[in-house]
Write an enzyme that holds these catalytic residues in place. Structure first.
Site, PDB file in Angstrom:
ATOM      1  CG  ASN A 172      -1.923   1.170   1.384  1.00 18.21           C
ATOM      2  OD1 ASN A 172      -1.911   2.284   0.537  1.00 18.21           O
ATOM      3  ND2 ASN A 172      -2.694   1.247   2.311  1.00 18.21           N
TER       4      ASN A 172
ATOM      5  NE  ARG B 131      -6.181   2.180   0.012  1.00 21.48           N
ATOM      6  CZ  ARG B 131      -5.986   3.313   0.315  1.00 21.48           C
ATOM      7  NH1 ARG B 131      -4.859   3.825   0.883  1.00 21.48           N
ATOM      8  NH2 ARG B 131      -7.074   3.984   0.640  1.00 21.48           N
TER       9      ARG B 131
ATOM     10  CG  HIS C 103     -12.657   4.195   3.184  1.00 25.73           C
ATOM     11  ND1 HIS C 103     -13.359   5.402   4.001  1.00 25.73           N
ATOM     12  CD2 HIS C 103     -11.274   4.460   3.501  1.00 25.73           C
ATOM     13  CE1 HIS C 103     -12.309   6.333   4.133  1.00 25.73           C
ATOM     14  NE2 HIS C 103     -11.448   5.696   4.013  1.00 25.73           N
TER      15      HIS C 103
ATOM     16  NE  ARG D 136      -9.478  13.095   3.359  1.00 29.08           N
ATOM     17  CZ  ARG D 136      -9.255  11.729   3.206  1.00 29.08           C
ATOM     18  NH1 ARG D 136     -10.366  10.981   3.095  1.00 29.08           N
ATOM     19  NH2 ARG D 136      -8.053  11.296   3.032  1.00 29.08           N
TER      20      ARG D 136
ATOM     21  CD  GLU E  38      -8.674  -0.462   4.464  1.00 33.93           C
ATOM     22  OE1 GLU E  38      -8.884   0.105   3.359  1.00 33.93           O
ATOM     23  OE2 GLU E  38      -8.204   0.058   5.384  1.00 33.93           O
TER      24      GLU E  38
END
Length: 395
Positions: free
Chosen positions: A7, A85, A174, A235, A379
């Site tokens: 990743n 990823r 996600h 964010r 993940e």
């Protein structure tokens, strides 16, 4: 055979060596501050942790450390495939894909949709192909899981040519986490996955909420970019699009400055003026810090609104899943969110909710409630499983 999961971020490289069947992880690590002379790799050799400096600070150098670690464990020759990823696959990818020159070109074509992420993902793939030239490499896309959304959920109310010519639509992110925890929730509830309607809430520094119907995403809170949706660490989540023009005229800010602020200086950090760390905010709120209190309350309020909205996409709500750093560890956020969702049939079990921290998963509602669960996301394991499926020709 082992699967190596990679990743790559703009200045980081996270890796894990996994057995897709058992979930065993004999080696994992995180290279940080790549591109600087402060770069280093933290390596976990099954519980033994060391830090290795990276004087050059490059992706190939980080992979060199990874190769040395694999050699030290005698596992380099046991790696059967590498899973990557990739943040954005646009409309091209609705499933993982074996990396080919054509797939790399398609990932490059999605760079305008994810200018901070896809270039780093590509750099990681290229460095990994150089380090493991004889192995199959598989790209697993954050956006792929959400390609099952119906048009009513993914289209914006904007001119048709914005969509057809520029790809302006809702993509969602996600996806790997939402897919994994939905499957785990079905197992924990003892329910048949095809007949289960769930809302999954991935809550970390980035946050998103997804409606999962029979294992398929039918709506999600993030949109064209990961900026849309609920309040996050730095964010803003949803804001009036007219904000850009207003601040350009009133404050003399450029579009780039406004967008950067919405991504990096807003959310929990902007509201509190303190931090984007929910643990620190909860502690500060308990001490009476007004900004911290407000940040936590707005986070919970927007989250509950999003969960309720996702129930519309499902028609029937069979459960709510909390995951991610905040979702797995903040009993305060979970309890306050469920309290706002009483109209949907949620009743929190305070004791169970308090216990579900630091890796403890389980149901946190009373027996007469619509179930809410804490599920630990993984993940890396999901990417390893999907990589194995692609290599085996099952996807």
């Amino acid at each position: 055979m082992w699967t190596l999961v990679v990743n790559c971020g703009s200045s980081s490289l996270k890796f894990a060596l996994l057995d897709p069947s058992s979930g065993e992880v004999p080696l994992s690590g995180l290279a940080e501050r790549l591109g600087s002379d402060l770069a280093s790799v933290r390596v976990d050799r099954g519980g033994e942790r060391v830090s290795v400096p990276l004087p050059g600070g490059s992706y190939p150098e980080a992979f060199g450390v990874l190769l040395a670690e694999l050699d030290a464990l005698g596992l380099r020759s046991e790696v059967g495939a590498v899973g990557h990823r990739v943040v954005h696959g646009g409309e091209r990818f609705s499933a993982p894909a074996l990396v080919t020159p054509e797939v790399l070109d398609a990932i490059r074509a999605c760079v305008p949709l994810a200018p901070l992420h896809n270039p780093a993902n590509l750099a990681g793939i290229e460095a990994a192909q150089e380090a493991f030239p004889g192995l199959p490499h598989v790209a697993v896309f954050d956006t792929a899981f959400h390609q099952t959304m119906p048009e009513v959920a993914y289209r914006y109310a904007v001119p048709e040519e914005w969509y057809t010519q520029h790809g302006v639509r809702r993509y969602g992110f996600h996806g790997t986490s939402h897919a994994y925890v939905a499957g785990e929730a079905a197992r924990m509830l003892g329910r048949d996955f095809p007949d289960l309607n769930l809302v999954t809430a991935h809550l970390g520094n980035g946050c998103s909420v997804t409606a999962v119907q029979g294992g398929r995403s039918v709506d999600t809170s993030m949109g064209l970019t990961p900026l849309e949706g609920v309040v996050m660490g730095t964010r803003s989540g949803d804001v009036d699009p007219g904000l850009h023009d207003y601040l350009a005229r009133q404050a003399g800010l450029s579009l780039t400055q406004i967008t950067a602020t919405l991504n990096r200086e807003s959310g929990l950090l902007g509201l509190s003026g303190l931090t984007n760390d929910m643990r620190e905010l909860e502690e500060a709120a308990a001490r009476g810090h007004e900004g911290a209190r407000l940040a936590v309350e707005i986070f919970v309020y927007r989250l509950a609104k999003s969960v309720a909205g996702m129930a519309v996409a499902l028609g029937r709500l069979d459960g709510l899943v909390f995951t991610g750093g905040i979702g797995e560890n903040s009993a305060t956020v979970r309890g306050a969110t469920l309290a706002r969702l009483g109209l949907l049939g949620f009743k929190v079990d305070e004791a169970a909710n308090a216990r579900a921290v630091r890796g403890r998963a389980g149901i946190i509602t009373t027996p007469d409630s619509v179930p809410a669960l804490v599920v630990n996301t993984n993940e890396e394991l999901m990417i390893a499983r999907e990589t194995q499926s692609v290599v085996a020709g099952e996807l």
